[in-house]
Structure formats: C-alpha cells, structure tokens
Scaffold this motif. Structure first.
Motif, PDB file in Angstrom:
ATOM      1  N   GLN A  83      89.246 -14.602  20.885  1.00  0.00           N
ATOM      2  CA  GLN A  83      90.220 -15.679  21.023  1.00  0.00           C
ATOM      3  C   GLN A  83      91.537 -15.320  20.338  1.00  0.00           C
ATOM      4  OE1 GLN A  83      87.971 -18.965  19.474  1.00  0.00           O
ATOM      5  NE2 GLN A  83      87.127 -19.498  21.473  1.00  0.00           N
ATOM      6  N   TYR A 108      93.307 -12.795  22.516  1.00  0.00           N
ATOM      7  CA  TYR A 108      93.840 -13.472  23.699  1.00  0.00           C
ATOM      8  C   TYR A 108      95.158 -14.167  23.360  1.00  0.00           C
ATOM      9  CZ  TYR A 108      94.253 -17.016  27.353  1.00  0.00           C
ATOM     10  OH  TYR A 108      94.726 -17.817  28.361  1.00  0.00           O
ATOM     11  N   GLU A 109      95.154 -14.927  22.267  1.00  0.00           N
ATOM     12  CA  GLU A 109      96.356 -15.637  21.849  1.00  0.00           C
ATOM     13  C   GLU A 109      97.470 -14.667  21.477  1.00  0.00           C
ATOM     14  OE1 GLU A 109      94.999 -18.163  18.716  1.00  0.00           O
ATOM     15  OE2 GLU A 109      93.822 -19.417  20.076  1.00  0.00           O
ATOM     16  N   SER A 110      97.107 -13.559  20.841  1.00  0.00           N
ATOM     17  CA  SER A 110      98.088 -12.559  20.443  1.00  0.00           C
ATOM     18  C   SER A 110      98.773 -11.936  21.657  1.00  0.00           C
ATOM     19  CB  SER A 110      97.413 -11.476  19.606  1.00  0.00           C
ATOM     20  OG  SER A 110      98.293 -10.425  19.332  1.00  0.00           O
ATOM     21  N   GLU A 123     101.193 -14.466  23.137  1.00  0.00           N
ATOM     22  CA  GLU A 123     102.403 -14.599  22.321  1.00  0.00           C
ATOM     23  C   GLU A 123     103.337 -13.417  22.522  1.00  0.00           C
ATOM     24  OE1 GLU A 123     101.199 -15.146  18.266  1.00  0.00           O
ATOM     25  OE2 GLU A 123     100.218 -17.058  18.697  1.00  0.00           O
ATOM     26  N   LYS A 125      90.397 -13.397  28.759  1.00  0.00           N
ATOM     27  CA  LYS A 125      90.019 -14.761  29.153  1.00  0.00           C
ATOM     28  C   LYS A 125      88.765 -14.735  30.027  1.00  0.00           C
ATOM     29  CE  LYS A 125      91.840 -18.847  31.443  1.00  0.00           C
ATOM     30  NZ  LYS A 125      92.984 -19.430  32.166  1.00  0.00           N
TER      31      LYS A 125
END
Length: 63
Positions: free
Chosen positions: A25, A28-30, A33, A57
């Motif tokens: 997670q 994924y967020e990194s 961004e 994802k």
C-alpha cells in the motif's frame, strides 16, 4: 575454501501477512504521488509510474 552465496538481487515473495500488505500500500501511494509530481513535466515518466501503481493495485486486489 567454501562456497559463498550472494543475496544481492534476490527477490522475496510477498505473502498475505499484514506487514507485506502495508508495504504494498505504501509503494502504491508512493508511485501515485510521484506520478502526480511529474504530471506536467514528463509524460513518459508519469505513464511509467502510473503503470507501476496499477500493477501494485492489481496485486492488492488479488490478495
């Protein structure tokens, strides 16, 4: 002289444990961004980062 095994470049499989899921997670967020940071600057890099995020994802959805 004994054989030595180098672990550089080895890959560890990701399991279903909570720590592995949280790492995925975060990655994924990194990627999302970073893709947003380069959105107006470099379209090829943005596409690459978004494709990496989409791959992560899909992994998260399978787990």
């Amino acid at each position: 002289m004994e054989n030595q095994f180098c672990k550089v470049g080895t890959v560890t499989a990701i399991g279903n444990d909570p720590q592995s899921l949280s790492i995925l997670q975060l990655r994924y967020e990194s990627f999302l961004e970073k893709a947003a940071q380069f959105a107006g600057i470099d379209s090829k890099l943005t596409e690459f980062l978004e494709s990496k995020a989409n791959g992560i994802k899909k992994l998260l959805e399978e787990l």
